[in-house]
Structures are given as structure tokens and as C-alpha cells.
Write a protein that holds these residues in place. Structure first.
Motif, PDB file in Angstrom:
ATOM      1  N   ASP A 301       0.841  -1.194   0.000  1.00  0.00           N
ATOM      2  CA  ASP A 301       0.000   0.000   0.000  1.00  0.00           C
ATOM      3  C   ASP A 301       0.881   1.250   0.000  1.00  0.00           C
ATOM      4  N   ILE A 302       0.259   2.375  -0.257  1.00  0.00           N
ATOM      5  CA  ILE A 302       1.036   3.597  -0.443  1.00  0.00           C
ATOM      6  C   ILE A 302       1.749   4.016   0.841  1.00  0.00           C
ATOM      7  N   GLY A 303       1.175   3.683   1.996  1.00  0.00           N
ATOM      8  CA  GLY A 303       1.824   4.001   3.261  1.00  0.00           C
ATOM      9  C   GLY A 303       3.128   3.247   3.432  1.00  0.00           C
ATOM     10  N   GLN A 304       3.148   1.958   3.041  1.00  0.00           N
ATOM     11  CA  GLN A 304       4.378   1.179   3.133  1.00  0.00           C
ATOM     12  C   GLN A 304       5.466   1.738   2.216  1.00  0.00           C
ATOM     13  N   VAL A 305       5.070   2.162   1.034  1.00  0.00           N
ATOM     14  CA  VAL A 305       6.046   2.682   0.068  1.00  0.00           C
ATOM     15  C   VAL A 305       6.637   4.004   0.556  1.00  0.00           C
ATOM     16  N   THR A 306       5.789   4.906   1.027  1.00  0.00           N
ATOM     17  CA  THR A 306       6.304   6.191   1.508  1.00  0.00           C
ATOM     18  C   THR A 306       7.153   6.012   2.767  1.00  0.00           C
ATOM     19  N   GLU A 307       6.828   5.012   3.591  1.00  0.00           N
ATOM     20  CA  GLU A 307       7.639   4.739   4.766  1.00  0.00           C
ATOM     21  C   GLU A 307       9.014   4.234   4.371  1.00  0.00           C
ATOM     22  N   ALA A 308       9.089   3.395   3.333  1.00  0.00           N
ATOM     23  CA  ALA A 308      10.388   2.907   2.864  1.00  0.00           C
ATOM     24  C   ALA A 308      11.261   4.078   2.414  1.00  0.00           C
ATOM     25  N   ILE A 309      10.681   5.014   1.671  1.00  0.00           N
ATOM     26  CA  ILE A 309      11.435   6.185   1.215  1.00  0.00           C
ATOM     27  C   ILE A 309      11.901   7.009   2.411  1.00  0.00           C
ATOM     28  N   ARG A 310      11.017   7.167   3.400  1.00  0.00           N
ATOM     29  CA  ARG A 310      11.381   7.937   4.605  1.00  0.00           C
ATOM     30  C   ARG A 310      12.534   7.278   5.344  1.00  0.00           C
ATOM     31  N   LEU A 311      12.489   5.947   5.482  1.00  0.00           N
ATOM     32  CA  LEU A 311      13.550   5.227   6.178  1.00  0.00           C
ATOM     33  C   LEU A 311      14.891   5.369   5.468  1.00  0.00           C
ATOM     34  N   LEU A 312      14.874   5.313   4.151  1.00  0.00           N
ATOM     35  CA  LEU A 312      16.118   5.436   3.381  1.00  0.00           C
ATOM     36  C   LEU A 312      16.709   6.834   3.522  1.00  0.00           C
ATOM     37  N   ARG A 313      15.868   7.834   3.454  1.00  0.00           N
ATOM     38  CA  ARG A 313      16.362   9.207   3.623  1.00  0.00           C
ATOM     39  C   ARG A 313      16.909   9.419   5.027  1.00  0.00           C
ATOM     40  N   ARG A 317      20.781  10.372   6.124  1.00  0.00           N
ATOM     41  CA  ARG A 317      21.036  11.557   6.950  1.00  0.00           C
ATOM     42  C   ARG A 317      21.817  11.192   8.211  1.00  0.00           C
ATOM     43  N   LEU A 318      21.450  10.084   8.846  1.00  0.00           N
ATOM     44  CA  LEU A 318      22.154   9.653  10.061  1.00  0.00           C
ATOM     45  C   LEU A 318      23.609   9.303   9.753  1.00  0.00           C
ATOM     46  N   LEU A 319      23.845   8.621   8.642  1.00  0.00           N
ATOM     47  CA  LEU A 319      25.222   8.271   8.280  1.00  0.00           C
ATOM     48  C   LEU A 319      26.039   9.518   7.972  1.00  0.00           C
ATOM     49  N   GLU A 320      25.427  10.503   7.336  1.00  0.00           N
ATOM     50  CA  GLU A 320      26.125  11.767   7.079  1.00  0.00           C
ATOM     51  C   GLU A 320      26.500  12.450   8.393  1.00  0.00           C
ATOM     52  N   GLN A 321      25.695  12.201   9.429  1.00  0.00           N
ATOM     53  CA  GLN A 321      25.949  12.805  10.738  1.00  0.00           C
ATOM     54  C   GLN A 321      26.814  11.908  11.628  1.00  0.00           C
ATOM     55  N   ASN A 322      27.418  10.878  11.010  1.00  0.00           N
ATOM     56  CA  ASN A 322      28.348   9.974  11.687  1.00  0.00           C
ATOM     57  C   ASN A 322      27.683   9.095  12.739  1.00  0.00           C
ATOM     58  N   ALA A 323      26.442   8.718  12.491  1.00  0.00           N
ATOM     59  CA  ALA A 323      25.800   7.727  13.355  1.00  0.00           C
ATOM     60  C   ALA A 323      26.482   6.378  13.159  1.00  0.00           C
ATOM     61  N   HIS A 324      26.241   5.426  14.098  1.00  0.00           N
ATOM     62  CA  HIS A 324      26.869   4.121  14.027  1.00  0.00           C
ATOM     63  C   HIS A 324      26.376   3.388  12.766  1.00  0.00           C
ATOM     64  N   PRO A 325      27.278   3.032  11.828  1.00  0.00           N
ATOM     65  CA  PRO A 325      26.834   2.462  10.549  1.00  0.00           C
ATOM     66  C   PRO A 325      26.050   1.162  10.698  1.00  0.00           C
ATOM     67  N   ARG A 326      26.551   0.224  11.517  1.00  0.00           N
ATOM     68  CA  ARG A 326      25.885  -1.072  11.604  1.00  0.00           C
ATOM     69  C   ARG A 326      24.486  -0.924  12.206  1.00  0.00           C
ATOM     70  N   LEU A 327      24.363  -0.160  13.284  1.00  0.00           N
ATOM     71  CA  LEU A 327      23.068   0.024  13.917  1.00  0.00           C
ATOM     72  C   LEU A 327      22.093   0.726  12.972  1.00  0.00           C
ATOM     73  N   THR A 328      22.577   1.750  12.280  1.00  0.00           N
ATOM     74  CA  THR A 328      21.728   2.502  11.353  1.00  0.00           C
ATOM     75  C   THR A 328      21.227   1.613  10.227  1.00  0.00           C
ATOM     76  N   LEU A 329      22.123   0.807   9.659  1.00  0.00           N
ATOM     77  CA  LEU A 329      21.753  -0.026   8.514  1.00  0.00           C
ATOM     78  C   LEU A 329      20.916  -1.229   8.940  1.00  0.00           C
ATOM     79  N   ASP A 330      21.176  -1.763  10.138  1.00  0.00           N
ATOM     80  CA  ASP A 330      20.313  -2.826  10.668  1.00  0.00           C
ATOM     81  C   ASP A 330      18.872  -2.332  10.785  1.00  0.00           C
ATOM     82  N   ASN A 331      18.712  -1.165  11.387  1.00  0.00           N
ATOM     83  CA  ASN A 331      17.371  -0.612  11.554  1.00  0.00           C
ATOM     84  C   ASN A 331      16.701  -0.354  10.208  1.00  0.00           C
ATOM     85  N   LEU A 332      17.500   0.060   9.238  1.00  0.00           N
ATOM     86  CA  LEU A 332      16.946   0.331   7.912  1.00  0.00           C
ATOM     87  C   LEU A 332      16.402  -0.942   7.266  1.00  0.00           C
TER      88      LEU A 332
END
Length: 340
Positions: A301-313, A317-332
Motif C-alpha cells: 500500500d502507499i503508506g508502506q512505500v512512503t515509509e520505505a522512502i522515509r527510512l532510506l532518507r 542523513r544519520l550516516l552523514e551525521q556519523n551515526a553508528h553504521p551497523r546500527l543505522t543499517l540494521d534498523n533500515l
């Protein structure tokens, strides 16, 4: 007969430069702005050729000055890139345009041209200049010697000091229609289907599309990357998704830009799913993946698709701000929807 500049699109900028050259009233400082791969550096190099060109219709592309600029050996043309350093003690090499490079520019600007009419200085990635470098450049921008032409090239000039921007003539380059880019690629030997795909992937940025067209390894990597996502999307394999996140986190330690590009590719794919959902499939970028994009649009559904885009963005942004890569990508990867 007037020869066209070898640039696709950007007619307004080219016309302005042509008229300036014809009148002999060329501005001494230009700021060329636009997204990566849109053709900024190409236009800067054409201007560097034109001001010293010996042909009737400048740049002719055939005289000794044009050929030397093309080969990167013209004694009066200096191209400054971030990471260049003329001072062994300078810190931050590799990420910024530093004070050492600008001091070298200032020294060279004080000298008369060796071969042509102008000394030309092209500063690529000008938005990465340090504050110290920008302040040092300001004096030359305010009172450039008559034989000096400065060309600043930037993807985002909003981060440049207003004192620098205000002393340059700003030329903004924007993406052109993908149909024009595809036609250019076909002229250069690509088949129609591949030309349309590469033009779409470049999103109207001619330089980017030309680079992709010549980079078979990148195109294969993209296919393998999207194949990996397609498998996980279909299977809903959480363990496999976490292994993928681990690989991306390890790659991030070696090549941040590659992982950012991977996230951009995923975001573009999910954007295509959204475009199909809202009824404009003709606008999708990943034309070669249309079948799987349509399957995802049918199942989600459209909510799932827009949520995927939000998660990727958010992950980018978190990686650009030097967040922990493994934790950030696991959550993604655990947050992205699946078809199961």
C-alpha cells in the motif's frame, strides 16, 4: 558558419558566454552552479579554451591553446580540486579546498600569462573551500589583475560566503530532458534501450549519463545490488537482510560514497514504486526493473512505500551525521517492507 559549443542544453549560459566573448567584455569571475554531473566542469573548461583560443569562432577545439587545455597541459590554466595541497603542513587534505591551493592561485595570478591572453583558474568543488581559503581568495576576486579569469564551480553555492558569491557572475545549470540525453548517447554508439536507461539514471545530467555509459562495471554493480534487494523483498528473509546490512556497514568503512550511492539507488527504486502507485509509470527511472517495480506497487500500500522512502532518507542523513553504521543499517533493512 558558427560552430555549436559541444554542450547539450544550457543554451542560455552558452549564449551569454558567446556574447561576452564577441564583445570583448568577459567577466573576470564566474560562478557555475548545478547538481553533480550536469556539465559544470565541462562548461568551465570550454570557457578556459575560449578566452585563449586563436580560432575565429571560439573555442575552435583545434588550435594549440584549445588542444593544450583539452590535454590538461596548458601553462596558463590551473585546475584546483579539493584535496590538492601545495603546503605539506596543511591539514584536511582530501576533503576541502584549502588555503595552500588558494595561496598558489594568488601567486600564479600575479604573473603574466606564459602563452595565452589569460591566466585561467578553475576551482572545482568551490563550496568546500575552508573559511581561511575563501577569505584569502576574496582579495583577488575584488581586484583581479586584467589578465586573470576565475571560474568557481559548485554544486551548492549557498554555503559560499556572500562576499564571494556577490563578486562572481552566476551561471546556473539545470538538468536537461532525458530524451535529449538519450539521443546524444545513441549518437555515441549506445543502443536505444540502454541509452534511454542511462539517460533516466542520469536524471537529465549529461555528464553523469556519459560517465555511466562508459562504466560497465558500475552498471553491473547496480544490477547485482538491485537483484539482492529483489530477493530479500520477495523472501522476507530477516537474517539475510541483516547480513546485507553488515556488508554495507563494512563497505561504509572503506568507501562512504559508495554506500551513499547504494542508498540513493534504493531510494530511487522505491520512488519508482510510488510513481506506479499514483499512476505515472512513464516517469520511472529504473526502466529495466519495471516488472518488479509493478509487482511491488500491486502488493504494497502507499503508506508502506512512503515509509520505505522515509527510512532510506533517514538512514542516509544519520550516516552523514556519523551515526553508528551497523546500527543505522540494521534498523533500515529491518524496517523496509517485504512482499511476504
Amino acid at each position: 558558419m558558427r560552430m555549436p559549443w559541444p554542450v547539450v542544453g544550457h543554451e542560455r549560459a552558452v549564449d551569454l558566454l558567446r556574447r561576452s566573448l564577441a564583445s570583448g567584455r568577459t567577466t573576470q569571475a564566474y560562478l557555475i552552479v548545478g547538481p553533480p554531473g550536469v556539465g559544470k566542469a565541462t562548461l568551465a573548461m570550454l570557457l578556459a579554451k575560449a578566452v585563449n583560443c586563436e580560432g575565429e569562432d571560439r573555442p575552435c577545439g583545434r588550435c594549440p591553446h584549445c588542444l593544450r587545455v583539452e590535454r590538461g597541459v596548458h601553462p596558463d590554466v590551473l585546475v584546483i580540486r579539493r584535496g590538492m595541497s601545495f603546503d605539506e603542513d596543511e591539514e584536511g587534505a582530501g576533503t576541502r579546498v584549502g588555503i595552500g591551493a588558494i595561496r598558489q592561485l594568488i601567486r600564479d595570478a600575479s604573473l603574466l600569462p606564459m602563452a595565452g591572453r589569460y591566466r585561467v583558474f578553475i576551482i572545482l568543488d568551490a563550496e568546500t573551500m575552508t573559511v581561511e581559503a575563501a577569505n584569502a581568495l576574496l582579495k583577488t576576486l575584488e581586484e583581479p589583475p586584467p589578465h586573470v579569469l576565475l571560474i568557481l564551480v559548485a554544486a551548492d553555492d549557498s554555503v559560499l560566503p556572500e562576499t564571494v558569491r556577490s563578486r562572481c557572475l552566476r551561471l546556473e545549470l539545470r538538468p536537461v530532458g532525458t530524451a535529449r540525453v538519450a539521443a546524444l548517447l545513441q549518437e555515441r554508439g549506445l543502443g536505444p534501450e540502454l541509452a534511454r536507461l542511462v539517460a533516466a539514471l542520469g536524471r537529465g545530467r549529461v555528464g553523469r549519463s556519459l560517465t555511466l555509459a562508459q562504466d560497465g562495471e558500475w552498471l553491473r554493480w547496480r544490477q547485482e545490488f538491485l537483484d539482492r534487494q529483489a530477493g530479500l523483498l520477495a523472501s522476507g528473509d530477516a537474517a539475510g537482510a541483516l547480513r546485507w546490512a553488515q556488508e554495507l556497514a563494512e563497505a561504509f568503512g572503506r568507501d562512504r560514497d559508495l554506500v551513499f550511492e547504494a542508498l540513493d539507488i534504493l531510494a530511487e527504486w522505491w520512488r519508482d514504486v510510488l510513481l506506479v502507485k499514483v499512476g505515472v509509470p512513464e516517469l520511472i527511472t529504473n526502466r529495466d526493473r519495471e516488472a518488479e517495480i509493478r509487482r511491488a506497487a500491486d502488493r504494497l500500500d502507499i503508506g508502506q512505500v512512503t515509509e520505505a522512502i522515509r527510512l532510506l532518507r533517514r538512514a542516509r542523513r544519520l550516516l552523514e551525521q556519523n551515526a553508528h553504521p551497523r546500527l543505522t543499517l540494521d534498523n533500515l533493512v529491518l524496517g523496509l517492507p517485504t512482499l511476504r
